[in-house]
Design a protein around this motif. Structure first.
Motif, PDB file in Angstrom:
ATOM      1  N   ASP A  42       0.860  -1.177   0.000  1.00 40.35           N
ATOM      2  CA  ASP A  42       0.000   0.000   0.000  1.00 40.35           C
ATOM      3  C   ASP A  42       0.898   1.229   0.000  1.00 40.35           C
ATOM      4  OD1 ASP A  42      -1.744   2.074   0.389  1.00 40.35           O
ATOM      5  OD2 ASP A  42      -2.635   1.264   2.222  1.00 40.35           O
ATOM      6  N   PRO A  43       1.003   1.937  -1.129  1.00 46.32           N
ATOM      7  CA  PRO A  43       1.880   3.095  -1.185  1.00 46.32           C
ATOM      8  C   PRO A  43       1.483   4.182  -0.190  1.00 46.32           C
ATOM      9  CG  PRO A  43       0.938   2.630  -3.353  1.00 46.32           C
ATOM     10  CD  PRO A  43       0.331   1.672  -2.387  1.00 46.32           C
ATOM     11  N   ALA A  44       0.203   4.294   0.095  1.00 46.41           N
ATOM     12  CA  ALA A  44      -0.241   5.314   1.044  1.00 46.41           C
ATOM     13  C   ALA A  44       0.315   5.047   2.438  1.00 46.41           C
ATOM     14  CB  ALA A  44      -1.767   5.382   1.091  1.00 46.41           C
ATOM     15  N   GLU A  81       5.596   2.530 -11.639  1.00 43.28           N
ATOM     16  CA  GLU A  81       4.979   3.826 -11.343  1.00 43.28           C
ATOM     17  C   GLU A  81       3.493   3.815 -11.660  1.00 43.28           C
ATOM     18  OE1 GLU A  81       7.124   7.013 -13.354  1.00 43.28           O
ATOM     19  OE2 GLU A  81       7.983   7.541 -11.406  1.00 43.28           O
ATOM     20  N   TYR A  82       3.149   3.250 -12.797  1.00 42.46           N
ATOM     21  CA  TYR A  82       1.734   3.202 -13.182  1.00 42.46           C
ATOM     22  C   TYR A  82       0.932   2.413 -12.144  1.00 42.46           C
ATOM     23  CZ  TYR A  82      -2.524   2.486 -15.760  1.00 42.46           C
ATOM     24  OH  TYR A  82      -3.848   2.463 -16.125  1.00 42.46           O
ATOM     25  N   ASP A  83       1.491   1.297 -11.709  1.00 44.69           N
ATOM     26  CA  ASP A  83       0.794   0.433 -10.744  1.00 44.69           C
ATOM     27  C   ASP A  83       0.505   1.160  -9.434  1.00 44.69           C
ATOM     28  OD1 ASP A  83      -0.283  -2.099  -9.851  1.00 44.69           O
ATOM     29  OD2 ASP A  83       1.543  -2.330  -8.658  1.00 44.69           O
ATOM     30  N   VAL A  84       1.446   1.958  -8.965  1.00 44.86           N
ATOM     31  CA  VAL A  84       1.231   2.620  -7.671  1.00 44.86           C
ATOM     32  C   VAL A  84       0.566   3.992  -7.795  1.00 44.86           C
ATOM     33  CG1 VAL A  84       3.121   1.365  -6.567  1.00 44.86           C
ATOM     34  CG2 VAL A  84       3.558   3.626  -7.538  1.00 44.86           C
ATOM     35  N   THR A  85       0.518   4.562  -8.979  1.00 40.97           N
ATOM     36  CA  THR A  85      -0.012   5.927  -9.143  1.00 40.97           C
ATOM     37  C   THR A  85      -1.471   6.061  -8.713  1.00 40.97           C
ATOM     38  OG1 THR A  85       1.570   6.575 -10.825  1.00 40.97           O
ATOM     39  CG2 THR A  85      -0.544   7.708 -10.859  1.00 40.97           C
ATOM     40  N   GLY A  86      -2.320   5.156  -9.131  1.00 44.20           N
ATOM     41  CA  GLY A  86      -3.737   5.267  -8.767  1.00 44.20           C
ATOM     42  C   GLY A  86      -3.964   5.100  -7.283  1.00 44.20           C
ATOM     43  N   ALA A  91      -5.032   8.869  -5.376  1.00 41.66           N
ATOM     44  CA  ALA A  91      -5.789   8.728  -4.126  1.00 41.66           C
ATOM     45  C   ALA A  91      -5.532   9.891  -3.173  1.00 41.66           C
ATOM     46  CB  ALA A  91      -5.447   7.401  -3.446  1.00 41.66           C
ATOM     47  N   ALA A  92      -4.333  10.459  -3.212  1.00 38.93           N
ATOM     48  CA  ALA A  92      -4.007  11.585  -2.333  1.00 38.93           C
ATOM     49  C   ALA A  92      -4.555  12.909  -2.848  1.00 38.93           C
ATOM     50  CB  ALA A  92      -2.499  11.686  -2.162  1.00 38.93           C
ATOM     51  N   GLY A  93      -4.896  12.964  -4.148  1.00 35.87           N
ATOM     52  CA  GLY A  93      -5.473  14.186  -4.699  1.00 35.87           C
ATOM     53  C   GLY A  93      -4.739  14.784  -5.871  1.00 35.87           C
ATOM     54  N   GLU A  94      -3.648  14.152  -6.306  1.00 35.50           N
ATOM     55  CA  GLU A  94      -2.941  14.642  -7.490  1.00 35.50           C
ATOM     56  C   GLU A  94      -3.718  14.254  -8.742  1.00 35.50           C
ATOM     57  OE1 GLU A  94       1.429  14.345  -8.145  1.00 35.50           O
ATOM     58  OE2 GLU A  94       1.371  13.196  -6.278  1.00 35.50           O
ATOM     59  N   GLU A  95      -3.656  15.092  -9.741  1.00 37.36           N
ATOM     60  CA  GLU A  95      -4.116  14.736 -11.078  1.00 37.36           C
ATOM     61  C   GLU A  95      -2.880  14.256 -11.827  1.00 37.36           C
ATOM     62  OE1 GLU A  95      -6.512  17.901 -12.960  1.00 37.36           O
ATOM     63  OE2 GLU A  95      -6.379  18.866 -10.988  1.00 37.36           O
ATOM     64  N   VAL A  96      -2.974  13.115 -12.490  1.00 33.94           N
ATOM     65  CA  VAL A  96      -1.805  12.549 -13.171  1.00 33.94           C
ATOM     66  C   VAL A  96      -2.186  12.216 -14.608  1.00 33.94           C
ATOM     67  CG1 VAL A  96      -0.102  10.681 -13.196  1.00 33.94           C
ATOM     68  CG2 VAL A  96      -0.942  11.571 -11.005  1.00 33.94           C
ATOM     69  N   ARG A  97      -1.304  12.592 -15.531  1.00 35.68           N
ATOM     70  CA  ARG A  97      -1.486  12.262 -16.947  1.00 35.68           C
ATOM     71  C   ARG A  97      -0.205  11.663 -17.507  1.00 35.68           C
ATOM     72  NH1 ARG A  97      -5.176  16.960 -19.809  1.00 35.68           N
ATOM     73  NH2 ARG A  97      -6.901  16.801 -18.318  1.00 35.68           N
ATOM     74  N   PRO A 164      -5.340  11.247 -19.144  1.00 34.40           N
ATOM     75  CA  PRO A 164      -5.528  11.084 -17.695  1.00 34.40           C
ATOM     76  C   PRO A 164      -5.189   9.653 -17.269  1.00 34.40           C
ATOM     77  CG  PRO A 164      -7.393  12.230 -18.661  1.00 34.40           C
ATOM     78  CD  PRO A 164      -6.546  11.730 -19.803  1.00 34.40           C
ATOM     79  N   HIS A 165      -4.736   9.515 -16.043  1.00 35.49           N
ATOM     80  CA  HIS A 165      -4.333   8.203 -15.538  1.00 35.49           C
ATOM     81  C   HIS A 165      -5.405   7.143 -15.775  1.00 35.49           C
ATOM     82  CE1 HIS A 165      -2.341   5.211 -13.091  1.00 35.49           C
ATOM     83  NE2 HIS A 165      -3.474   5.030 -12.453  1.00 35.49           N
ATOM     84  N   ALA A 166      -6.649   7.455 -15.531  1.00 39.90           N
ATOM     85  CA  ALA A 166      -7.740   6.474 -15.673  1.00 39.90           C
ATOM     86  C   ALA A 166      -7.929   6.023 -17.119  1.00 39.90           C
ATOM     87  CB  ALA A 166      -9.042   7.054 -15.135  1.00 39.90           C
TER      88      ALA A 166
END
Length: 171
Positions: A42-44, A81-86, A91-97, A164-166
């Motif tokens: 759990d990266p968080a 990185e992709y695996d842990v980004t979401g 999850a913390a509130g960053e927008e990632v592309r 976007p990440h999603a």
């Protein structure tokens, strides 16, 4: 996390953007080694201080965006990185592309990754050829208008093209 970036995020009022352009970072990172060995964490929890900093920054109304320019097929590190980004950044509130490198070929980009805080301060990260970074020597802080303008323009041009990440799936 370098002290300069942490302090800049604590002081940010409107925006914090981060442009990443490498296919590997800190290859000896124990978290990357665990991921490679199949240990899913759990990266968080592992990166609690960063997670809390992002949550705190975003809750003050600061928009945090991260864009990554990546080669395809993606490197093993980018898969990590992709695996842990979401589960971490988003999850913390960053927008990632994510922007495949071939779609960035005609963009004017700085020669190093950077953070841009409130469109006033640029913090460049200088990595060696293997992706290693020394927080004591490899950070450069710039406030001159030309450098700030270049960073802002570069980030926005990447952001407009990136997925976007999603919506992005590594190839």
């Amino acid at each position: 996390m370098a002290t300069a970036v942490r302090q800049a995020l604590i002081n940010a009022r409107r925006s914090a953007v981060h442009l990443e352009m490498r296919d590997i970072y800190t290859p000896g990172d124990p978290d990357f080694a665990d991921w490679r060995a199949g240990v899913r964490f759990d990266p968080a929890e592992r990166w609690r201080s960063w997670f809390d900093l992002v949550v705190s920054t975003v809750s003050r109304g600061v928009r945090m965006r991260r864009a990554r320019i990546i080669s395809e097929p993606v490197s093993e590190y980018i898969r990590y990185e992709y695996d842990v980004t979401g589960r971490h950044n988003v999850a913390a509130g960053e927008e990632v592309r994510w922007l495949p490198r071939r779609r960035a070929a005609d963009l004017a980009l700085p020669g190093a990754d950077f953070w841009l805080i409130d469109e006033q301060v640029v913090i460049f990260d200088h990595f060696d050829g293997d992706g290693n970074w020394n927080p004591a020597t490899d950070m450069e802080i710039r406030t001159d208008p030309d450098t700030v303008g270049l960073a802002a323009s570069a980030f926005e041009s990447v952001w407009e093209r990136a997925l976007p990440h999603a919506q992005y799936r590594p190839r």
